[in-house]
Motif scaffolding. Structure first.
Motif, PDB file in Angstrom:
ATOM      1  N   THR A 735       0.835  -1.211   0.000  1.00 53.32           N
ATOM      2  CA  THR A 735       0.000   0.000   0.000  1.00 53.32           C
ATOM      3  C   THR A 735       0.867   1.256   0.000  1.00 53.32           C
ATOM      4  O   THR A 735       2.089   1.184   0.158  1.00 53.32           O
ATOM      5  N   GLN A 736       0.180   2.391  -0.135  1.00 47.65           N
ATOM      6  CA  GLN A 736       0.891   3.678  -0.138  1.00 47.65           C
ATOM      7  C   GLN A 736       1.657   3.897   1.163  1.00 47.65           C
ATOM      8  O   GLN A 736       2.773   4.427   1.152  1.00 47.65           O
ATOM      9  N   GLY A 737       1.049   3.485   2.274  1.00 48.49           N
ATOM     10  CA  GLY A 737       1.695   3.669   3.573  1.00 48.49           C
ATOM     11  C   GLY A 737       3.022   2.927   3.663  1.00 48.49           C
ATOM     12  O   GLY A 737       4.009   3.461   4.177  1.00 48.49           O
ATOM     13  N   SER A 738       3.068   1.707   3.143  1.00 49.05           N
ATOM     14  CA  SER A 738       4.315   0.925   3.155  1.00 49.05           C
ATOM     15  C   SER A 738       5.374   1.579   2.283  1.00 49.05           C
ATOM     16  O   SER A 738       6.562   1.622   2.651  1.00 49.05           O
ATOM     17  N   MET A 739       4.943   2.103   1.146  1.00 52.60           N
ATOM     18  CA  MET A 739       5.887   2.748   0.219  1.00 52.60           C
ATOM     19  C   MET A 739       6.477   4.018   0.828  1.00 52.60           C
ATOM     20  O   MET A 739       7.687   4.265   0.724  1.00 52.60           O
ATOM     21  N   ILE A 740       5.647   4.798   1.485  1.00 53.66           N
ATOM     22  CA  ILE A 740       6.138   6.031   2.125  1.00 53.66           C
ATOM     23  C   ILE A 740       7.134   5.699   3.231  1.00 53.66           C
ATOM     24  O   ILE A 740       8.183   6.344   3.363  1.00 53.66           O
ATOM     25  N   GLN A 741       6.804   4.674   4.022  1.00 53.08           N
ATOM     26  CA  GLN A 741       7.687   4.271   5.126  1.00 53.08           C
ATOM     27  C   GLN A 741       9.036   3.781   4.596  1.00 53.08           C
ATOM     28  O   GLN A 741      10.092   4.086   5.166  1.00 53.08           O
ATOM     29  N   ALA A 742       9.023   3.029   3.485  1.00 55.96           N
ATOM     30  CA  ALA A 742      10.265   2.529   2.888  1.00 55.96           C
ATOM     31  C   ALA A 742      11.138   3.670   2.387  1.00 55.96           C
ATOM     32  O   ALA A 742      12.360   3.674   2.595  1.00 55.96           O
ATOM     33  N   VAL A 743      10.527   4.665   1.758  1.00 56.47           N
ATOM     34  CA  VAL A 743      11.285   5.818   1.237  1.00 56.47           C
ATOM     35  C   VAL A 743      11.903   6.612   2.384  1.00 56.47           C
ATOM     36  O   VAL A 743      13.072   7.016   2.314  1.00 56.47           O
ATOM     37  N   LYS A 744      11.138   6.824   3.447  1.00 57.02           N
ATOM     38  CA  LYS A 744      11.673   7.584   4.591  1.00 57.02           C
ATOM     39  C   LYS A 744      12.809   6.830   5.283  1.00 57.02           C
ATOM     40  O   LYS A 744      13.744   7.449   5.805  1.00 57.02           O
ATOM     41  N   THR A 745      12.725   5.499   5.293  1.00 57.00           N
ATOM     42  CA  THR A 745      13.802   4.701   5.892  1.00 57.00           C
ATOM     43  C   THR A 745      15.096   4.826   5.092  1.00 57.00           C
ATOM     44  O   THR A 745      16.183   4.962   5.663  1.00 57.00           O
ATOM     45  N   VAL A 746      14.995   4.795   3.768  1.00 59.78           N
ATOM     46  CA  VAL A 746      16.187   4.844   2.903  1.00 59.78           C
ATOM     47  C   VAL A 746      16.779   6.248   2.856  1.00 59.78           C
ATOM     48  O   VAL A 746      17.995   6.434   3.012  1.00 59.78           O
ATOM     49  N   LEU A 747      15.903   7.251   2.648  1.00 58.31           N
ATOM     50  CA  LEU A 747      16.400   8.616   2.442  1.00 58.31           C
ATOM     51  C   LEU A 747      16.608   9.343   3.766  1.00 58.31           C
ATOM     52  O   LEU A 747      15.932  10.333   4.067  1.00 58.31           O
ATOM     53  N   ASN A 748      17.555   8.846   4.555  1.00 54.61           N
ATOM     54  CA  ASN A 748      17.930   9.566   5.776  1.00 54.61           C
ATOM     55  C   ASN A 748      18.965  10.640   5.435  1.00 54.61           C
ATOM     56  O   ASN A 748      19.382  10.779   4.270  1.00 54.61           O
ATOM     57  N   GLU A 749      19.413  11.393   6.423  1.00 56.36           N
ATOM     58  CA  GLU A 749      20.329  12.510   6.175  1.00 56.36           C
ATOM     59  C   GLU A 749      21.641  12.033   5.558  1.00 56.36           C
ATOM     60  O   GLU A 749      22.182  12.668   4.637  1.00 56.36           O
ATOM     61  N   ARG A 750      22.162  10.930   6.047  1.00 57.87           N
ATOM     62  CA  ARG A 750      23.437  10.419   5.541  1.00 57.87           C
ATOM     63  C   ARG A 750      23.327  10.034   4.065  1.00 57.87           C
ATOM     64  O   ARG A 750      24.215  10.330   3.266  1.00 57.87           O
ATOM     65  N   ARG A 751      22.186   9.366   3.701  1.00 59.63           N
ATOM     66  CA  ARG A 751      22.017   8.939   2.305  1.00 59.63           C
ATOM     67  C   ARG A 751      21.802  10.136   1.382  1.00 59.63           C
ATOM     68  O   ARG A 751      22.264  10.136   0.221  1.00 59.63           O
ATOM     69  N   LEU A 752      21.136  11.168   1.855  1.00 57.58           N
ATOM     70  CA  LEU A 752      20.925  12.363   1.038  1.00 57.58           C
ATOM     71  C   LEU A 752      22.243  13.083   0.749  1.00 57.58           C
ATOM     72  O   LEU A 752      22.423  13.650  -0.331  1.00 57.58           O
ATOM     73  N   ASP A 753      23.173  13.045   1.714  1.00 56.72           N
ATOM     74  CA  ASP A 753      24.488  13.670   1.494  1.00 56.72           C
ATOM     75  C   ASP A 753      25.282  12.943   0.407  1.00 56.72           C
ATOM     76  O   ASP A 753      26.111  13.546  -0.279  1.00 56.72           O
ATOM     77  N   GLN A 754      25.042  11.632   0.249  1.00 55.22           N
ATOM     78  CA  GLN A 754      25.779  10.838  -0.739  1.00 55.22           C
ATOM     79  C   GLN A 754      25.088  10.792  -2.108  1.00 55.22           C
ATOM     80  O   GLN A 754      25.556  10.105  -3.016  1.00 55.22           O
ATOM     81  N   MET A 755      23.978  11.544  -2.250  1.00 58.84           N
ATOM     82  CA  MET A 755      23.152  11.444  -3.453  1.00 58.84           C
ATOM     83  C   MET A 755      23.917  11.792  -4.733  1.00 58.84           C
ATOM     84  O   MET A 755      23.746  11.158  -5.771  1.00 58.84           O
ATOM     85  N   VAL A 756      24.794  12.784  -4.668  1.00 61.77           N
ATOM     86  CA  VAL A 756      25.496  13.251  -5.875  1.00 61.77           C
ATOM     87  C   VAL A 756      26.500  12.202  -6.339  1.00 61.77           C
ATOM     88  O   VAL A 756      26.601  11.892  -7.530  1.00 61.77           O
ATOM     89  N   THR A 757      27.248  11.640  -5.415  1.00 70.60           N
ATOM     90  CA  THR A 757      28.286  10.671  -5.778  1.00 70.60           C
ATOM     91  C   THR A 757      27.724   9.265  -5.973  1.00 70.60           C
ATOM     92  O   THR A 757      28.263   8.483  -6.756  1.00 70.60           O
ATOM     93  N   ARG A 758      26.654   8.923  -5.261  1.00 72.38           N
ATOM     94  CA  ARG A 758      26.082   7.568  -5.351  1.00 72.38           C
ATOM     95  C   ARG A 758      24.581   7.676  -5.611  1.00 72.38           C
ATOM     96  O   ARG A 758      23.779   7.828  -4.689  1.00 72.38           O
ATOM     97  N   PRO A 759      24.164   7.637  -6.908  1.00 76.92           N
ATOM     98  CA  PRO A 759      22.734   7.784  -7.230  1.00 76.92           C
ATOM     99  C   PRO A 759      21.899   6.656  -6.644  1.00 76.92           C
ATOM    100  O   PRO A 759      22.391   5.557  -6.376  1.00 76.92           O
ATOM    101  N   LEU A 760      20.618   6.937  -6.478  1.00 75.30           N
ATOM    102  CA  LEU A 760      19.691   5.942  -5.930  1.00 75.30           C
ATOM    103  C   LEU A 760      19.473   4.795  -6.909  1.00 75.30           C
ATOM    104  O   LEU A 760      19.464   4.996  -8.130  1.00 75.30           O
ATOM    105  N   THR A 761      19.249   3.609  -6.356  1.00 76.54           N
ATOM    106  CA  THR A 761      18.886   2.438  -7.163  1.00 76.54           C
ATOM    107  C   THR A 761      17.642   1.785  -6.558  1.00 76.54           C
ATOM    108  O   THR A 761      17.326   1.977  -5.378  1.00 76.54           O
ATOM    109  N   ALA A 762      16.949   0.998  -7.374  1.00 78.60           N
ATOM    110  CA  ALA A 762      15.710   0.351  -6.925  1.00 78.60           C
ATOM    111  C   ALA A 762      15.972  -0.661  -5.818  1.00 78.60           C
ATOM    112  O   ALA A 762      15.133  -0.861  -4.926  1.00 78.60           O
ATOM    113  N   ALA A 763      17.151  -1.292  -5.846  1.00 79.97           N
ATOM    114  CA  ALA A 763      17.464  -2.348  -4.871  1.00 79.97           C
ATOM    115  C   ALA A 763      17.494  -1.823  -3.442  1.00 79.97           C
ATOM    116  O   ALA A 763      17.218  -2.559  -2.494  1.00 79.97           O
TER     117      ALA A 763
END
Length: 821
Positions: A735-763
């Motif tokens: 559901t939408q709720g699960s998808m939102i929770q998964a995105v918030k878990t992945v996109l923490n502050e540390r991962r956002l800082d690495q966004m330029v050098t390490r692009p996001l992947t589906a895995a």
């Protein structure tokens, strides 16, 4: 956009409206349609055409500055809104479903799915902005006071001894040194590994030329690939196949259009103030200049009428009653004899009507049965309450505004001549009422003076005799006000403090993402019932909740929906839709969920007091939404042991009484949400909730849109490395709720800082998603089979099976056919 653009939009809407009105109000009665599919197509086409008119009128009303035009526009806009709600209700009754699929119709009319979206009129919030701001301030003040009361006195912090402090510092320092040593050892091991690889491959330090060639080869290849990629991207941007870097920035055109909209809103406020002032000053001037002449002319005309009637009939006439229009009847172009006969005819008509009413009451049953037998079989459009209002507004537009020369009114301020015409009529009615009182007395004195000389008795009108008798009948008992000694503000504050009145989250209907279903009609033609899309859910919520709550005119005249039940698995956005309804209409949110009211206002008297306070405040500060989460708990077949202390069935006996007390003028709606409706008693649940709306899990197209939008909202960057299509396919069942929770878990502050050098992947999103429970097929089938047993679900099943004409006792024996759906 220029103001002429909105005038043209208004004109186009009325041209289309005129074509529809010709079709709907034709003098020749339409023959009933026997084919249900053909009739539904006609109904749906009419519905889609009304949506296009509504969209144009809503935009024009929001941006048009002329105050008098806006009043005519609102009259038609409210009428079209109400007509849309009526047509939707007709479609539900004819197709036995809350969801309809019109992809073939929008294809025939050359429209896009976006053209079927029903926008929420912006005036719902904008015209009540001051009231809503004051209410929000009052709510925030109460919440701040509550926070201050709840602040617990912080216990004194124990100071550390020198030994303890040294121990903490040593632990931290040893950990730091350990991390540095680990990093240093890692670098040593990497260097050793590189040297070992060089030895194995036989690379010598002397082969510098070969190394240089290898470096050049790799570098040139890298540069060429980068150049080719850039040229390919430029070509795709040129062809319009993908966005360029400049598209990420807001368009200057859009910024200019937005500022123009804000400017138009400011102009509306200024022109409205000027218009209100002009109304007052114009009335005062007209009273001063023309009021005396009007009064004298009326008196002279009425006296002349007295004399003419006496010359014709030999006696003075009866003065027309205020109910019949008073002296306005005299001022019509009729001679005294005609007027006298008309008044006499009205009296005889009323007497005849009263006699006929008594006779007709006796013959009603027989007439109804004969009419049913004589009536031609087939399907017809139900009579509309809003067509007269639409026709009135359309006629005003045609007679006043369509061909009006406004070259001198470039800034679109109010028209003074129209104000004078309106105020003259208003002043005339006010003066007429005053003159009527004087002339009645004068006529009475004339009758006493003249008719007494002949020794005759003065005639008293039949109406006066009737009035003396008065009305006989039982008076309805008024509900006892349990809080008559308290103000609304104090009740509001108490409900907030008890956690019953809550602040709604600021989410709009656009935030409830969902794509249109393109195969709905195709699937139904092959006898497969499609699952509704979230785009269809938005439309149903808008028509059944937002439009009636936002507009008093629509709520009072459209088919009344007092309660809605949102049913669906956990995480599909039921709670969000409740907050959407409150945000879009500016409604108050009252939470009467079993868990929320547990332990509050205990006892029977306490429960009555709570419900009285809630609905008193809800009516006074309407529109209001009363939310009941876990609605099935109120109607449990058997209360679980662990929930017996909560007493979830507290409201079961009182809810039917509350529903009866909600009238058409009360913009109050009960909204229930449930994820396990099959645990409740079906009959009791269906008696309370007029509409049951099934909310499904998102389909592939919706999941694709949701993933893209959620990642962007959480500051993620979507590149070619992130395969959204695969992610949408893999997340089937979530559901939408699960998808939102998964995105918030992945996109923490540390991962956002690495966004330029390490692009996001589906895995990256699969691991957190796998930890959550999807919607299993058994759960979805349980909700579907439960919905098939609801009143509307049963009708739909009967229609699908081809047993629509069967009697009710046959359908009761075949209730299990819902699985076939």
């Amino acid at each position: 956009m220029a103001r002429s653009t909105y005038n043209l939009m208004w004109n186009d809407a009325h041209l289309e409206l005129e074509n529809i009105l010709i079709q709907e109000t034709s003098e020749k009665p339409h023959s009933p349609e026997k084919d249900r599919v053909v009739f539904f197509q006609q109904l749906a086409t009419l519905y889609v055409r009304y949506i296009q008119i509504f969209r144009r009128l809503e935009t024009a009303y929001d941006q048009m500055a002329h105050p008098q035009k806006r009043r005519v526009l609102q009259l038609v806009l409210d009428g079209v809104m109400g007509r849309l709600v009526e047509l939707k209700n007709d479609m539900v009754e004819k197709e036995f479903s809350e969801y309809h699929y019109m992809d073939d119709i929008i294809q025939d009319l050359k429209l896009t799915p976006g053209d079927l979206e029903i926008p929420t009129p912006r005036y719902f919030i904008r015209e009540r902005a001051k009231v809503l701001q004051e209410r929000a301030k009052m709510l925030s003040r109460i919440l701040e006071k509550m926070e201050k009361k709840e602040t617990i006195t912080v216990t004194a912090v124990r100071t550390l001894t020198v030994e303890e402090a040294i121990k903490f510092i040593q632990i931290a320092e040893r950990a730091r040194q350990g991390r540095l040593r680990a990093k240093f050892m890692k670098e040593i091991r990497e260097n050793e590994e590189k040297q070992r690889l060089f030895k194995e491959k036989g690379i010598r330090n002397s082969d510098q030329n070969e190394a240089a060639v290898q470096i050049q080869r790799f570098w040139k290849g890298f540069i060429q690939r980068k150049k080719t990629k850039r040229e390919r991207d430029d070509e795709m941007i040129f062809l319009g196949m993908c966005y360029g870097p400049e598209d990420s920035q807001p368009s200057p055109t859009l910024i200019t259009a937005k500022s123009a909209e804000i400017h138009n809103h400011q102009q509306q406020d200024i022109y409205e103030q000027e218009f209100q002032q002009a109304l007052q000053t114009t009335k005062e001037k007209l009273l001063e200049m023309e009021g005396t002449n009007m009064r004298e002319n009326m008196k002279n005309q009425i006296r002349q009428w007295f004399i003419e009637c006496r010359n014709l009939a030999g006696t003075f006439p009866d003065y027309p009653e205020e109910e019949d229009g008073g002296s306005a009847l005299i001022f019509q172009e009729k001679n005294p004899a005609q007027l006298q006969t008309e008044l006499a005819a009205k009296d005889t008509e009323k007497e005849a009507k009263s006699r006929k009413m008594q006779e007709s009451n006796k013959q009603n049953d027989g007439i109804k049965s004969k009419a049913a037998e004589e009536e031609e079989p087939g399907l017809k459009l139900l009579p509309s309450c809003f067509l007269p209002q639409i026709i009135d507004g359309h006629n005003v537009y045609k007679t006043v505004w369509q061909h009006r020369d406004e070259t001198a009114n470039f800034h679109q301020r109010h028209d003074l001549e129209l104000i004078k015409e309106e105020k003259r009529k208003e002043i005339e009615t006010e003066i007429r009422q005053q003159v009527d009182e004087l002339m009645r007395e004068e006529l009475k004195n004339l009758k006493l003076a003249v008719d007494k000389d002949k020794g005759g008795r003065t005639k008293t009108s039949k109406k006066q005799k009737k009035k003396k008798g008065g009305k006989s009948g039982k008076k309805k008992k008024k509900e006892k006000d349990l809080t008559s000694d308290r103000t609304i503000e104090s009740l509001y504050q108490e409900l907030v403090e008890q956690g019953i009145l809550k602040q709604a989250n600021n989410v709009t209907l656009k935030d409830y993402l969902g794509e249109y279903s393109y195969l709905g009609t195709t699937l139904r033609q092959t006898d497969i019932e499609p699952m509704p899309s979230l785009s269809d859910v938005r439309q149903v919520i808008s028509l059944n909740a937002i439009l009636p709550l936002g507009s008093a005119c629509v709520h009072e005249n459209a088919p009344l929906v007092k309660s809605i039940l949102l049913v669906g698995p956990k995480g599909v956005g039921k709670k969000m839709l409740v907050h959407v309804i409150c945000t879009e209409t500016g409604a108050n949110l009252f939470d009467l969920s079993p868990l929320n009211i547990a332990g509050k206002y205990t006892g029977k008297s306490g429960l009555q007091m709570m419900l009285h306070m809630v609905f008193k405040v809800a009516r006074q500060l309407q529109p209001s939404v009363v939310w009941i989460d876990d609605a099935e708990k109120t109607f449990y077949k058997k209360v679980p042991k662990e929930e017996k202390e909560l007493d979830p069935k507290r409201l079961k006996k009182d809810l039917p009484k509350i529903l009866k007390s909600i009238k058409t003028e009360d913009r109050v709606m009960i909204v229930g949400t449930s994820q396990q409706p099959y645990e409740a008693d079906l009959k009791s649940l269906c008696k309370i909730y007029n509409k049951i709306i099934l909310i499904p899990r998102p389909d592939y197209a919706t999941r694709f849109v949701i993933w893209s939008q959620i990642i962007k909202n959480n500051h993620g960057i979507i590149t070619k490395n992130l395969d959204i299509s695969s992610l949408a396919k893999i997340s089937d069942g979530y559901t939408q709720g699960s998808m939102i929770q998964a995105v918030k878990t992945v996109l923490n502050e540390r991962r956002l800082d690495q966004m330029v050098t390490r692009p996001l992947t589906a895995a990256e999103f699969l691991a957190p998603l796998a930890k959550m429970e999807p919607v299993f097929k058994e759960e979805e089938e349980a909700i579907k089979s439960w919905y098939a047993k609801t009143p509307l679900g049963k009708k739909r099943v009967k229609a699908a099976v081809g047993k629509e004409g069967d009697e009710e006792h046959h359908s009761a024996g075949k209730g299990g056919s819902g699985d076939k759906k």
